[in-house]
Design a protein around this motif. Structure first.
Motif, PDB file in Angstrom:
ATOM      1  N   GLU A  49       0.822  -1.202   0.000  1.00 20.92           N
ATOM      2  CA  GLU A  49       0.000   0.000   0.000  1.00 20.92           C
ATOM      3  C   GLU A  49       0.858   1.254   0.000  1.00 20.92           C
ATOM      4  N   TYR A  59       0.033  -5.517  -8.544  1.00 24.84           N
ATOM      5  CA  TYR A  59      -1.417  -5.369  -8.424  1.00 24.84           C
ATOM      6  C   TYR A  59      -2.070  -6.605  -9.041  1.00 24.84           C
ATOM      7  N   GLU A 110       0.210  10.188  -4.425  1.00 25.98           N
ATOM      8  CA  GLU A 110      -0.787   9.133  -4.418  1.00 25.98           C
ATOM      9  C   GLU A 110      -1.038   8.659  -5.845  1.00 25.98           C
ATOM     10  N   PHE A 111      -0.871   7.366  -6.065  1.00 21.88           N
ATOM     11  CA  PHE A 111      -1.032   6.791  -7.401  1.00 21.88           C
ATOM     12  C   PHE A 111      -2.248   5.883  -7.408  1.00 21.88           C
ATOM     13  N   GLN A 112      -3.207   6.202  -8.297  1.00 20.24           N
ATOM     14  CA  GLN A 112      -4.423   5.397  -8.430  1.00 20.24           C
ATOM     15  C   GLN A 112      -4.202   4.361  -9.533  1.00 20.24           C
ATOM     16  N   LYS A 129     -10.714   1.695  -7.079  1.00 20.51           N
ATOM     17  CA  LYS A 129     -10.589   2.622  -5.951  1.00 20.51           C
ATOM     18  C   LYS A 129      -9.264   2.467  -5.203  1.00 20.51           C
ATOM     19  N   LYS A 131      -5.557   2.897  -4.232  1.00 18.64           N
ATOM     20  CA  LYS A 131      -4.510   3.894  -4.424  1.00 18.64           C
ATOM     21  C   LYS A 131      -3.283   3.475  -3.624  1.00 18.64           C
ATOM     22  N   ASN A 133       0.320   4.763  -1.997  1.00 18.90           N
ATOM     23  CA  ASN A 133       1.036   5.954  -1.553  1.00 18.90           C
ATOM     24  C   ASN A 133       2.514   5.788  -1.912  1.00 18.90           C
TER      25      ASN A 133
END
Length: 331
Positions: A49, A59, A110-112, A129, A131, A133
């Protein structure tokens, strides 16, 4: 008041009323609750995260058959706001209902996750949703206070005197090479002496004779003048036995020397009379040569002489003059 309350409770607590209420609730759920809330949504997971800039994280997403998932492509990730490359998709492993993506981000913040999906029967697109850090690799101690740095080296203080030294050294070197070259050019050279070749007079006359008889039409007049030259050269004289010449001189120079050396003899008759009075020679040979000289040199005809006739006359007078020379030497 208690009477009305008891009557209300008796009515609503009847079994028939409760069955009716349950049916009404089921109809409401079927018609008014959205179907995508009932079906299972895609599940997502990230290996971290939080991660640092340029650190790789993974991911993972899993979905059902009635969903379509839009995955990014391998390569650069562009920022829509800054129009810069902010990250990179390193690898995508995709199966029938599952995908695993390796990300690496270059910018702190912050990377979505750039993944979205939709249900096949719906037009609504749902964005992930999740994200991550992304932390900067610069520590707080590095960001506080001014960094120690050296002032840039001044061009004038650093290079000019070195450049002058290099140029001066180059000029001295060039001048030294020029002096060495001049001395090399002015060095004394060993004299090249050409060896003087002694060419016998007989060889000169022999070469001239073969040159004459090789002509197609040799005239008697031309051959008569050659025979005069031959007889004059064969008169025994101590200073005219051999002509000294160098290799660079040609046959014409020999001939001119030969003619100059005998220029005192004026006519053929005087020449033959001198030979007859001084040396043993037959009257017949003398008369034949006088007639040949007189006819060949002083007639207006251009009569030619054959090669065999010229060679016979040449060999005969070579023998006669050779006998005269040896007779004079013996005397």
């Amino acid at each position: 008041m208690n009477f009305y309350l008891r009557k209300f409770l008796l009515v609503f607590l009847k079994p028939t009323f409760l069955v009716l209420l349950l049916k009404f609730s089921l109809v409401f759920i079927l018609f008014f609750i959205p179907t995508h809330d009932i079906n299972a949504q895609p599940t997502e997971q990230v290996s971290k995260e939080e991660c640092k800039v340029y650190e790789i994280f993974q991911y993972k997403i899993t979905w059902q058959d009635d969903y379509t998932v839009d995955l990014p492509t391998e390569g650069d990730i562009l920022s829509e706001e800054l129009e810069l490359v902010i990250g990179e998709v390193l690898k995508i492993d995709k199966s029938e209902k599952q995908a695993t993506i390796d990300f690496r981000i270059f910018k702190a913040g912050e990377f979505q996750i750039p993944v979205q999906w939709k249900q096949e029967e719906s037009t609504e697109v749902i964005q992930s949703k999740i994200k991550v850090n992304v932390l900067s690799t610069i520590s707080e101690s590095d960001s506080e206070g001014s960094s120690d740095y050296q002032e840039p080296i001044s061009f004038g203080n650093f290079l000019w005197y070195r450049l002058i030294i290099i140029i001066t050294f180059a000029l001295i070197l060039i001048y030294g090479l020029y002096i060495i070259y001049q001395k090399y050019q002015s060095r004394p050279l060993d004299a090249i002496l050409e060896e003087v070749t002694i060419v016998p007079l007989d060889d000169i006359l022999e070469a001239k004779f073969h040159k004459l008889i090789d002509q197609n039409n040799l005239t008697k007049k031309e051959f008569a003048y050659f025979m005069t030259e031959l007889i004059q050269s064969k008169i025994p004289k101590a200073d005219k036995q051999i002509i000294h010449t160098s290799k660079t001189e040609n046959l014409k120079s020999h001939e001119s020397k030969l003619q100059d050396s005998n220029s005192k003899i004026i006519t053929d008759s005087d020449l033959l009379e001198k030979i007859y009075k001084s040396y043993p020679i037959s009257t017949d040979d003398l008369r034949k040569m006088k007639v040949f000289f007189l006819f060949a040199k002083y007639s207006n005809t251009n009569e030619t002489i054959s090669k065999d006739e010229a060679k016979s006359m040449y060999d005969e007078w070579q023998r006669i003059m050779h006998t005269i020379q040896h007779g004079k030497m013996d005397a």
